[in-house]
Design a protein around this motif. Structure first.
Motif, PDB file in Angstrom:
ATOM      1  N   SER A  86       0.693  -1.324  -0.003  1.00 25.05           N
ATOM      2  CA  SER A  86      -0.073   0.134  -0.032  1.00 25.05           C
ATOM      3  C   SER A  86       0.837   1.179   0.083  1.00 25.05           C
ATOM      4  O   SER A  86       0.421   2.204  -0.606  1.00 25.05           O
ATOM      5  CB  SER A  86      -0.964   0.155   1.141  1.00 25.05           C
ATOM      6  N   LEU A  87       1.996   1.119   0.708  1.00 24.68           N
ATOM      7  CA  LEU A  87       2.947   2.268   0.729  1.00 24.68           C
ATOM      8  C   LEU A  87       3.954   2.353  -0.724  1.00 24.68           C
ATOM      9  O   LEU A  87       4.006   3.253  -1.264  1.00 24.68           O
ATOM     10  CB  LEU A  87       3.800   2.240   2.003  1.00 24.68           C
ATOM     11  N   VAL A  88       4.225   1.180  -0.977  1.00 25.12           N
ATOM     12  CA  VAL A  88       5.106   1.082  -2.339  1.00 25.12           C
ATOM     13  C   VAL A  88       4.197   1.699  -3.443  1.00 25.12           C
ATOM     14  O   VAL A  88       4.830   2.507  -4.191  1.00 25.12           O
ATOM     15  CB  VAL A  88       5.686  -0.348  -2.512  1.00 25.12           C
ATOM     16  N   SER A  89       2.821   1.455  -3.601  1.00 16.64           N
ATOM     17  CA  SER A  89       2.038   1.898  -4.745  1.00 16.64           C
ATOM     18  C   SER A  89       2.230   3.373  -4.512  1.00 16.64           C
ATOM     19  O   SER A  89       2.089   3.894  -5.744  1.00 16.64           O
ATOM     20  CB  SER A  89       0.708   1.362  -4.502  1.00 16.64           C
ATOM     21  N   LEU A  90       2.245   3.893  -3.433  1.00 22.19           N
ATOM     22  CA  LEU A  90       2.260   5.460  -3.375  1.00 22.19           C
ATOM     23  C   LEU A  90       3.410   5.977  -3.983  1.00 22.19           C
ATOM     24  O   LEU A  90       3.447   7.046  -4.514  1.00 22.19           O
ATOM     25  CB  LEU A  90       1.817   5.843  -1.912  1.00 22.19           C
ATOM     26  N   TRP A  91       4.576   5.332  -3.681  1.00 23.54           N
ATOM     27  CA  TRP A  91       5.747   5.750  -3.950  1.00 23.54           C
ATOM     28  C   TRP A  91       5.882   6.053  -5.708  1.00 23.54           C
ATOM     29  O   TRP A  91       6.317   6.888  -6.031  1.00 23.54           O
ATOM     30  CB  TRP A  91       7.020   4.826  -3.473  1.00 23.54           C
ATOM     31  N   PHE A  92       5.267   4.842  -6.129  1.00 22.83           N
ATOM     32  CA  PHE A  92       5.457   4.680  -7.525  1.00 22.83           C
ATOM     33  C   PHE A  92       4.508   5.746  -8.268  1.00 22.83           C
ATOM     34  O   PHE A  92       4.768   6.189  -9.222  1.00 22.83           O
ATOM     35  CB  PHE A  92       5.119   3.203  -7.875  1.00 22.83           C
ATOM     36  N   LEU A  93       3.323   5.848  -7.484  1.00 17.93           N
ATOM     37  CA  LEU A  93       2.303   6.993  -7.737  1.00 17.93           C
ATOM     38  C   LEU A  93       2.802   8.448  -8.030  1.00 17.93           C
ATOM     39  O   LEU A  93       2.795   9.146  -9.141  1.00 17.93           O
ATOM     40  CB  LEU A  93       1.156   7.068  -7.068  1.00 17.93           C
ATOM     41  N   TRP A  94       3.595   8.505  -6.885  1.00 17.37           N
ATOM     42  CA  TRP A  94       4.291  10.037  -6.781  1.00 17.37           C
ATOM     43  C   TRP A  94       5.519  10.019  -7.887  1.00 17.37           C
ATOM     44  O   TRP A  94       5.465  11.124  -8.690  1.00 17.37           O
ATOM     45  CB  TRP A  94       5.197   9.964  -5.502  1.00 17.37           C
ATOM     46  N   GLY A  95       6.209   8.949  -8.088  1.00 13.82           N
ATOM     47  CA  GLY A  95       7.408   9.157  -9.140  1.00 13.82           C
ATOM     48  C   GLY A  95       6.744   9.256 -10.379  1.00 13.82           C
ATOM     49  O   GLY A  95       7.221  10.095 -11.390  1.00 13.82           O
ATOM     50  N   SER A  96       5.574   8.712 -10.815  1.00 15.04           N
ATOM     51  CA  SER A  96       4.806   8.383 -12.177  1.00 15.04           C
ATOM     52  C   SER A  96       4.213  10.012 -12.200  1.00 15.04           C
ATOM     53  O   SER A  96       4.504  10.478 -13.437  1.00 15.04           O
ATOM     54  CB  SER A  96       3.684   7.583 -12.053  1.00 15.04           C
ATOM     55  N   ALA A  97       3.816  10.549 -11.277  1.00  9.56           N
ATOM     56  CA  ALA A  97       3.196  11.905 -11.248  1.00  9.56           C
ATOM     57  C   ALA A  97       4.257  13.008 -11.804  1.00  9.56           C
ATOM     58  O   ALA A  97       4.166  13.830 -12.444  1.00  9.56           O
ATOM     59  CB  ALA A  97       2.482  12.208 -10.222  1.00  9.56           C
ATOM     60  N   LEU A  98       5.252  12.863 -10.887  1.00  7.98           N
ATOM     61  CA  LEU A  98       6.438  13.694 -10.958  1.00  7.98           C
ATOM     62  C   LEU A  98       7.163  13.410 -12.664  1.00  7.98           C
ATOM     63  O   LEU A  98       7.217  14.648 -13.254  1.00  7.98           O
ATOM     64  CB  LEU A  98       7.635  13.249 -10.131  1.00  7.98           C
ATOM     65  N   ALA A  99       6.956  12.288 -13.117  1.00  8.34           N
ATOM     66  CA  ALA A  99       7.544  12.130 -14.510  1.00  8.34           C
ATOM     67  C   ALA A  99       6.570  12.577 -15.512  1.00  8.34           C
ATOM     68  O   ALA A  99       7.076  13.341 -16.498  1.00  8.34           O
ATOM     69  CB  ALA A  99       7.931  10.376 -14.818  1.00  8.34           C
ATOM     70  N   LEU A 100       5.470  12.442 -15.231  1.00 12.16           N
ATOM     71  CA  LEU A 100       4.307  13.112 -16.005  1.00 12.16           C
ATOM     72  C   LEU A 100       4.408  14.417 -16.153  1.00 12.16           C
ATOM     73  O   LEU A 100       4.509  15.176 -17.282  1.00 12.16           O
ATOM     74  CB  LEU A 100       3.193  12.554 -15.691  1.00 12.16           C
ATOM     75  N   GLY A 101       4.689  15.130 -15.081  1.00  6.01           N
ATOM     76  CA  GLY A 101       4.720  16.550 -14.927  1.00  6.01           C
ATOM     77  C   GLY A 101       5.840  17.237 -15.586  1.00  6.01           C
ATOM     78  O   GLY A 101       5.664  17.980 -16.415  1.00  6.01           O
TER      79      GLY A 101
END
Length: 406
Positions: A215-230
């Motif tokens: 549940s926490l690892v998925s958030l890390w990747f969500l943040w990384g994906s959002a940063l890369a998209l931005g």
């Protein structure tokens, strides 16, 4: 980026703010750090959707702005996933082997550990030796470099051969599709060094972080994906807003005229083709750890066709349109193919969306192409009243309608 770029393009600021708001909202509602309204599986789905949106931006730059219909960009996406997947699988397997041999009467040598890792990874293809492509699999820094270098160098070599020969139009699309098919067929072989049809699995398990819940690892990747998209969105908006973007649009609309004006068309094509391949590789490197597995089927030509469909439905030639198309179609696809859409009984036949989703997607692509060429993004033109101004009077330029009197 030049000073004042964001002030001249407020839509870019709006997108970044909406992306940040979305990321914060998902975090607050998640199981990992929030109130638990959004499940971990949904967080992973949203994170993967952000990665697909980044790949769609790359596709829009090369097709919507440069006019190059590439049917091979998902191959670059998959290569990025393979590069980071090699490190994840190697380190994860190494942790398991070291733990299993910890209680041995005689401490294992480094060679014995390496042989055990190789047997665990390549035993499914009847081998225990590390292929040459795994030479740097134990180095995260090198593998991260390869996430960008491998897709970039492949795109550079392919583009140099294709563009210097002035292959264009449908012939170039066929060539990119052939490249993708050849790569997929090669990776299906067991002696490719990447486990053939088995692919790389267990990528969702981060080495050394077994104690951290998914549940926490998925958030890390969500943040990384959002940063890369931005960052990808900002880069794309900056590229198309300047002279480089104007030349790309000129190549798309009239390549011969741009070449006649003295621009090196091949250089511009090769640059945007290579840069977008690197963007796709980064997107793939973030996507597959969230998916947990990658195999050669992910690189099949049909995946690149899906990428083109997303861009067309979202609105080709609009960066935000590519994001909308990828997000909308991928989320709807997950809903239909995941069995969440209710079947429709017709008496003589029951419509099961799992079987009919691809037909619906194909029909949507045809209808959008025929009746709404601006895609979903065109709706924003209507909502913001961004209509082309009516021009009246005599033509002032050599081309009819290019410039008229007030």
């Amino acid at each position: 980026m030049p000073h004042g770029f964001l002030m001249r393009h407020p839509s870019t600021i709006i997108f970044v703010l909406l992306l940040a708001l979305f990321t914060v909202a998902v975090t607050v509602l998640s199981e990992g750090l929030g109130i638990g309204v959004i499940s971990t599986s949904l967080v992973k789905t949203l994170g993967k959707t952000l990665c697909l949106a980044l790949a769609a931006i790359a596709m829009d730059l090369v097709w919507g702005y440069a006019g190059i219909l590439s049917l091979g960009h998902f191959a670059f996406f998959g290569l990025g996933g393979y590069m980071i997947g090699m490190w994840l699988m190697y380190e994860r397997t190494r942790d398991i082997v070291v733990e299993a041999l910890a209680d041995a009467p005689i401490p294992p040598t480094p060679e014995e550990i390496s042989d055990a890792i190789g047997n665990q990874i390549f035993g499914v293809v009847g081998s225990s030796d590390f292929p040459l492509v795994w030479a740097f699999a134990d180095s995260l820094f090198v593998q991260l470099l390869l996430v960008v270098l491998v897709p970039g160098l492949l795109a550079l070599a392919f583009g140099w051969l294709a563009f210097r020969s002035r292959v264009a139009g449908v012939y170039l699309s066929i060539l990119t599709q052939a490249m993708t098919l050849a790569l997929a067929l090669y990776l299906f072989q067991n002696d490719s060094g990447l486990r053939g049809n088995n692919g790389l699995s267990g990528l969702q398990n981060l080495p050394g972080l077994d104690h951290v819940p998914q549940s926490l690892v998925s958030l890390w990747f969500l943040w990384g994906s959002a940063l890369a998209l931005g960052m990808g969105y900002l880069l794309a908006a900056w590229v198309v807003s300047g002279k480089f973007g104007s030349v790309l649009r000129g190549i798309r609309d009239n390549e011969a005229r741009v070449r006649f004006l003295g621009y090196s068309v091949e250089t511009y094509k090769l640059t945007i083709f290579t840069v977008t391949a690197c963007m796709a590789g980064i997107a793939g490197a973030l996507y597959y750890p969230q998916a947990g597995i990658i195999n050669p089927a992910e690189i099949a030509p049909i995946a690149s066709i899906y990428l083109a469909v997303w861009v067309a439905i979202g609105g080709r030639g609009r960066i935000y349109g590519a994001v909308i198309g990828a997000a909308f179609v991928s989320l709807v696809s997950s809903w239909f193919t995941g069995g969440q859409a209710p079947d429709i009984p017709l008496g003589f036949y029951t419509v099961k969306w799992v079987d009919w989703w691809l037909v619906v997607l194909g029909l949507s692509f045809v209808l959008v192409t025929l009746f709404a060429p601006k895609g979903i993004g065109g709706l924003f033109d209507l909502l913001s009243h961004r209509f082309s101004p009516d021009r009246h009077g005599a033509d002032l330029g050599p081309d009819q309608g290019s410039l008229r009197e007030k």
